[in-house]
Design an enzyme around this catalytic site. Structure first.
Site, PDB file in Angstrom:
ATOM      1  N   ASP A  37      19.509  50.737  64.490  1.00  0.00           N
ATOM      2  CA  ASP A  37      20.553  50.099  63.682  1.00  0.00           C
ATOM      3  C   ASP A  37      19.945  48.990  62.829  1.00  0.00           C
ATOM      4  OD1 ASP A  37      23.845  50.340  64.067  1.00  0.00           O
ATOM      5  OD2 ASP A  37      23.156  48.564  62.958  1.00  0.00           O
ATOM      6  N   ASP A  64      16.268  49.664  58.367  1.00  0.00           N
ATOM      7  CA  ASP A  64      17.158  50.124  57.296  1.00  0.00           C
ATOM      8  C   ASP A  64      16.871  51.607  57.081  1.00  0.00           C
ATOM      9  OD1 ASP A  64      18.531  50.812  55.060  1.00  0.00           O
ATOM     10  OD2 ASP A  64      17.700  49.231  53.769  1.00  0.00           O
ATOM     11  N   ASN A  91      24.574  59.601  62.651  1.00  0.00           N
ATOM     12  CA  ASN A  91      25.894  58.951  62.658  1.00  0.00           C
ATOM     13  C   ASN A  91      25.987  57.810  61.648  1.00  0.00           C
ATOM     14  OD1 ASN A  91      28.427  57.672  64.030  1.00  0.00           O
ATOM     15  ND2 ASN A  91      26.839  56.105  64.251  1.00  0.00           N
ATOM     16  N   SER A 143      32.942  63.611  56.681  1.00  0.00           N
ATOM     17  CA  SER A 143      34.281  63.020  56.707  1.00  0.00           C
ATOM     18  C   SER A 143      35.262  64.012  56.108  1.00  0.00           C
ATOM     19  CB  SER A 143      34.294  61.730  55.873  1.00  0.00           C
ATOM     20  OG  SER A 143      35.621  61.323  55.591  1.00  0.00           O
ATOM     21  N   SER A 145      37.150  63.231  53.924  1.00  0.00           N
ATOM     22  CA  SER A 145      37.168  62.921  52.485  1.00  0.00           C
ATOM     23  C   SER A 145      36.049  63.647  51.738  1.00  0.00           C
ATOM     24  CB  SER A 145      37.099  61.414  52.247  1.00  0.00           C
ATOM     25  OG  SER A 145      35.965  60.883  52.862  1.00  0.00           O
ATOM     26  N   TYR A 162      32.330  57.635  48.066  1.00  0.00           N
ATOM     27  CA  TYR A 162      32.228  57.988  49.494  1.00  0.00           C
ATOM     28  C   TYR A 162      32.544  59.461  49.722  1.00  0.00           C
ATOM     29  CZ  TYR A 162      33.242  57.760  54.547  1.00  0.00           C
ATOM     30  OH  TYR A 162      33.256  57.964  55.900  1.00  0.00           O
ATOM     31  N   LYS A 166      30.008  62.288  51.051  1.00  0.00           N
ATOM     32  CA  LYS A 166      30.260  63.021  52.304  1.00  0.00           C
ATOM     33  C   LYS A 166      30.294  64.528  52.052  1.00  0.00           C
ATOM     34  CE  LYS A 166      30.556  59.843  55.569  1.00  0.00           C
ATOM     35  NZ  LYS A 166      29.523  59.767  56.634  1.00  0.00           N
ATOM     36  N   THR A 197      37.544  52.214  64.295  1.00  0.00           N
ATOM     37  CA  THR A 197      36.324  51.435  64.532  1.00  0.00           C
ATOM     38  C   THR A 197      36.413  50.166  63.680  1.00  0.00           C
ATOM     39  OG1 THR A 197      35.025  52.339  62.710  1.00  0.00           O
ATOM     40  CG2 THR A 197      34.992  53.600  64.775  1.00  0.00           C
TER      41      THR A 197
HETATM   42  N1  LIG Z   1      35.685  55.218  61.097  1.00  0.00           N
HETATM   43  C1  LIG Z   1      36.215  56.214  60.363  1.00  0.00           C
HETATM   44  O1  LIG Z   1      37.427  56.266  60.090  1.00  0.00           O
HETATM   45  C2  LIG Z   1      35.337  57.313  59.845  1.00  0.00           C
HETATM   46  C3  LIG Z   1      35.945  58.421  59.243  1.00  0.00           C
HETATM   47  C4  LIG Z   1      35.160  59.457  58.769  1.00  0.00           C
HETATM   48  C5  LIG Z   1      33.786  59.401  58.909  1.00  0.00           C
HETATM   49  N2  LIG Z   1      33.210  58.303  59.490  1.00  0.00           N
HETATM   50  C6  LIG Z   1      31.755  58.293  59.616  1.00  0.00           C
HETATM   51  O2  LIG Z   1      31.414  58.143  60.979  1.00  0.00           O
HETATM   52  C7  LIG Z   1      30.144  57.475  61.081  1.00  0.00           C
HETATM   53  C8  LIG Z   1      30.263  56.257  61.983  1.00  0.00           C
HETATM   54  O3  LIG Z   1      31.302  55.437  61.467  1.00  0.00           O
HETATM   55  P1  LIG Z   1      31.821  54.134  62.224  1.00  0.00           P
HETATM   56  O4  LIG Z   1      33.252  53.980  61.847  1.00  0.00           O
HETATM   57  O5  LIG Z   1      31.426  54.155  63.645  1.00  0.00           O
HETATM   58  O6  LIG Z   1      31.013  53.023  61.425  1.00  0.00           O
HETATM   59  P2  LIG Z   1      30.480  51.573  61.875  1.00  0.00           P
HETATM   60  O7  LIG Z   1      30.327  50.815  60.602  1.00  0.00           O
HETATM   61  O8  LIG Z   1      31.363  51.013  62.950  1.00  0.00           O
HETATM   62  O9  LIG Z   1      29.053  51.880  62.479  1.00  0.00           O
HETATM   63  C9  LIG Z   1      28.006  52.305  61.670  1.00  0.00           C
HETATM   64  C10 LIG Z   1      26.723  51.692  62.179  1.00  0.00           C
HETATM   65  O10 LIG Z   1      25.667  52.154  61.319  1.00  0.00           O
HETATM   66  C11 LIG Z   1      24.823  51.058  60.998  1.00  0.00           C
HETATM   67  N3  LIG Z   1      24.178  51.256  59.702  1.00  0.00           N
HETATM   68  C12 LIG Z   1      24.797  51.358  58.499  1.00  0.00           C
HETATM   69  N4  LIG Z   1      23.872  51.490  57.530  1.00  0.00           N
HETATM   70  C13 LIG Z   1      22.653  51.468  58.136  1.00  0.00           C
HETATM   71  C14 LIG Z   1      21.313  51.546  57.658  1.00  0.00           C
HETATM   72  N5  LIG Z   1      21.047  51.655  56.351  1.00  0.00           N
HETATM   73  N6  LIG Z   1      20.309  51.503  58.544  1.00  0.00           N
HETATM   74  C15 LIG Z   1      20.575  51.370  59.880  1.00  0.00           C
HETATM   75  N7  LIG Z   1      21.819  51.277  60.374  1.00  0.00           N
HETATM   76  C16 LIG Z   1      22.842  51.328  59.517  1.00  0.00           C
HETATM   77  C17 LIG Z   1      25.765  49.851  60.958  1.00  0.00           C
HETATM   78  O11 LIG Z   1      25.043  48.633  61.132  1.00  0.00           O
HETATM   79  C18 LIG Z   1      26.739  50.162  62.092  1.00  0.00           C
HETATM   80  O12 LIG Z   1      26.302  49.612  63.328  1.00  0.00           O
HETATM   81  C19 LIG Z   1      29.749  57.161  59.647  1.00  0.00           C
HETATM   82  O13 LIG Z   1      28.915  58.195  59.148  1.00  0.00           O
HETATM   83  C20 LIG Z   1      31.075  57.142  58.926  1.00  0.00           C
HETATM   84  O14 LIG Z   1      30.951  57.369  57.523  1.00  0.00           O
HETATM   85  C21 LIG Z   1      33.945  57.268  59.952  1.00  0.00           C
END
Ligand SMILES: NC(=O)c1ccc[n+]([C@@H]2O[C@H](COP(=O)([O-])OP(=O)(O)OC[C@H]3O[C@@H](n4cnc5c(N)ncnc54)[C@H](O)[C@@H]3O)[C@@H](O)[C@H]2O)c1
Length: 284
Positions: A37, A64, A91, A143, A145, A162, A166, A197
Site C-alpha cells: 500500500d 506507489d 485490488n 466496477s 461503472s 473512472y 474500469k 468502504t
Molecule cells: N468502494 C466501492 O464502492 C467500489 C466500487 C467498485 C469498485 N471498487 C474498486 O474496489 C477496489 C478497492 O476499493 P476500496 O473501496 O476498498 O478502496 P480504498 O480506497 O478503501 O482502498 C484502496 C487502497 O489502495 C491503496 N492505493 C491506492 N492507490 C495506490 C497506489 N498507487 N499504490 C499503492 N497503494 C495504493 C490506498 O492507499 C488504499 O489503502 C478498487 O479497485 C476500487 O476502484 C470500489
C-alpha cells in the site's frame, strides 16, 4: 475452511477497505499474504490486525503501484520471501471523480494511472513469479461503472474517467486470460457495485445527507449497500481451486444493480398501475 493453506497471495491496496479485509481473510485461510500500500501507516495497521488474528503477513508499505520500479520492488519482495507467487489479487486503485466536461487533463491521467495502469504493471511483473507458482491465478478489480454509462443515484455525472478506466480493466482481464492461458494462469475480474468502504463515504453522504444511502439501497435488488466481505468472498472463490474451470470472466458483485438497470426492486405503485392497465384490456 483452509482453502489457501501455503498459497502465496500478493494483494494490492491492503491499507484499507476491501484490501484490508482480503489480507485478513486470506491469512485466516492459511495463505502466505504479501500486501502493498501507498499509505504506510494504514498498511501497518492491517499488518497488526492480521497478527492480532494469530496470523502473519509480509507488508511492503509506502510503495506507489503506479510506479514500475515500486511494482518490481513489491513482487520481488514476495518472490524473495517465498520463492514464487501463486495468486495475484489486483485490488488497489485511486481515482478523481468528475463529469466529462469538467474533468481536467491532470485528473483524467491520474485516474487512468490509478485504475488501469496498476493491474497492468502488476500483471507484467508478477507473471514470471506466477509461472513458478502452483495453479496460478489473477483477479482484477473493475466496477459496474466499467459496464454501464450510469453508476450513481440520479445518474450523477461523476464517473467519466473512472468508468472508462474500469472498462479498460475488464478488457485487460480478458486479454490477459487469453495471453496467459499457455502459462496455465487463469485471469478473472470482479465488478463491484457500491461497496461501503472509507473511499465512498462522500458518495454515501455519511453524516451529511443520509438520504443518499437510502437511495443507493433502493437501486439494488438485495436492498442494501455491499460490504468488503461481499467482494472478497467473490475474489476468494475465483482464486480458489473451485474456480479452476473459470477464466476470462467478469463477475458482477452488485446486489443486482446492473440486472435491474439501476431501478431496484419492483415498485408496488407501478406494478399495480400496470396490472390495472392490462386488466382494462390494453395491449402490451
Ligand atoms: N468502494 C466501492 O464502492 C467500489 C466500487 C467498485 C469498485 N471498487 C474498486 O474496489 C477496489 C478497492 O476499493 P476500496 O473501496 O476498498 O478502496 P480504498 O480506497 O478503501 O482502498 C484502496 C487502497 O489502495 C491503496 N492505493 C491506492 N492507490 C495506490 C497506489 N498507487 N499504490 C499503492 N497503494 C495504493 C490506498 O492507499 C488504499 O489503502 C478498487 O479497485 C476500487 O476502484 C470500489
Amino acid at each position: 475452511m483452509n482453502r489457501f493453506a501455503g498459497r502465496v497471495v500478493a494483494i494490492t491496496g491492503t491499507g484499507d477497505g476491501q484490501g484490508r479485509v482480503a489480507a485478513r481473510r486470506f491469512a485466516a485461510e492459511g495463505a502466505l499474504v504479501v500486501g502493498a500500500d501507498l499509505d504506510a501507516a494504514a498498511a501497518a495497521l492491517t499488518e497488526k490486525l492480521v497478527r492480532d488474528d494469530g496470523r502473519e503477513m509480509l507488508s511492503v508499505a509506502g510503495v506507489d503501484l503506479t510506479d514500475e520500479a515500486d511494482v518490481v520492488r513489491f513482487v520481488g519482495a514476495a518472490a524473495d520471501r517465498h520463492g514464487r507467487i501463486d495468486l495475484l489479487y489486483n485490488n488497489a486503485a485511486a481515482a478523481r471523480l468528475g463529469d466529462v466536461t469538467h474533468t481536467s487533463e491532470a485528473d483524467f491521467d491520474f485516474t487512468f494511472r490509478g485504475v488501469a495502469r496498476i493491474p497492468w504493471l502488476l500483471t507484467k511483473h508478477a507473471v514470471p513469479h506466477l509461472r513458478a507458482g502452483t495453479d496460478p491465478a489473477i483477479v482484477n478489480t473493475a466496477s459496474v461503472s466499467g459496464i454501464v454509462g450510469a453508476g450513481m443515484v440520479g445518474n450523477a455525472p461523476l464517473l467519466a474517467a473512472y468508468g472508462a478506466a474500469k472498462a479498460a480493466v475488464i478488457r485487460l482481464s480478458q486479454i490477459c486470460a487469453v495471453e496467459l492461458a499457455a502459462s496455465g494462469i487463469r485471469v478473472n475480474c470482479i465488478s463491484p457495485g457500491l461497496i461501503d468502504t472509507p473511499a465512498v463515504a462522500g458518495i454515501l453522504g455519511t453524516g451529511v445527507d443520509d438520504r443518499l444511502r437510502g437511495w443507493h439501497e433502493e437501486q439494488t435488488l438485495v436492498g442494501r449497500i455491499g460490504t468488503p466481505d461481499d467482494v472478497v468472498s467473490a475474489a476468494m472463490f475465483l482464486l480458489s481451486s473451485d474456480a479452476s474451470y473459470i477464466t476470462g470472466h467478469n463477475l458482477v458483485v452488485d446486489g443486482g444493480w446492473v440486472a435491474s438497470g439501476g431501478a431496484g426492486r419492483p415498485h408496488r405503485d407501478v406494478v399495480e398501475a400496470l396490472e390495472a392497465s392490462l386488466a382494462a384490456g390494453l395491449r402490451y
